[in-house]
Design an enzyme around this catalytic site. Sequence first.
Site, short mmCIF file in Angstrom:
data_model
loop_
_atom_site.label_atom_id
_atom_site.label_comp_id
_atom_site.label_asym_id
_atom_site.label_seq_id
_atom_site.Cartn_x
_atom_site.Cartn_y
_atom_site.Cartn_z
N SER A 37 -4.86 2.08 13.14
CA SER A 37 -4.82 0.87 13.93
C SER A 37 -5.30 -0.32 13.08
CB SER A 37 -5.67 1.05 15.20
OG SER A 37 -5.32 0.09 16.17
N ASP A 41 0.09 3.61 18.36
CA ASP A 41 -1.24 3.56 17.73
C ASP A 41 -1.78 4.95 17.38
OD1 ASP A 41 -4.02 2.99 17.18
OD2 ASP A 41 -3.74 1.13 18.29
#
Length: 263
Positions: free
Chosen positions: A39, A151
């Site tokens: 991320s 993600d």
Amino acid sequence: MKKNGLALGGGAVLGAAHVGALRAVEEMGIPVHCLSGTSIGAFIAALYAFGKSPDDIADIALGIDWIDLSGLSLSQYGLLSNRKFGKIVTDLLGEKDIEDALVPLAIVATDISTGSKVVFTRGDVACAVMASSCIPGVFRPVEHDGKLLVDGVLVENVPVASLRAIGAEKVICVDLLGKHVFRSPQNIIAVLLNAFYSAIASATVVQLHNADLCITPDLSAFSLIDTAQIPAIIEAGYEAAMLQLGEWKGMKKTFPGGIRIRG
């Protein structure tokens, strides 16, 4: 000398703490032989792996809108596109592949169709960062190689295992959520982020067990989306890392809260 690796976890704007941690690593004279990121940690790790200094990255962090709400547009998969985030990486680094990095780099994403982990160690770095930071429900998934990617925090928020897989023998990681206190959300994005990261925090604990050192800055005073706090977040990351890295280098045998050590 054993290969030191640095694993940087997810946490939206709290990722600015990684910049302070990198500054501390350099000041302590600890060489980094490989990097992994998930991320926002993937974004910071990629910049550092391609030669950007902590000061460079701090300037970059202060100059971008980390969650740009101006492009709000509904689709069947998410509220926003983070294509702009990928463009930022390309603008900063050029059109680079991960294997062009100065040190080995692993970037973690999730195949949302299967729930499996996807680790990028080759291919377009901007695409990898974009996929790794694609928060489900907020951003539309990134289509890559026949997969729908989102993600990486869903499968490995702090990518310790992925770092060892590319050769790290001593692993230092930075967990942004370990001491975070969630706040009352002010908009739909904040609602989604709170739900997302609160679910991730407990799973992260298991991922940290295989790290030699886990740096856990106290970020309880900060919001996941307030970019005005970035300078203070950087400083909090720096102070925590300086303290814990100093102890890890052998000044003490007993390590206080937030530090995990392997023999």
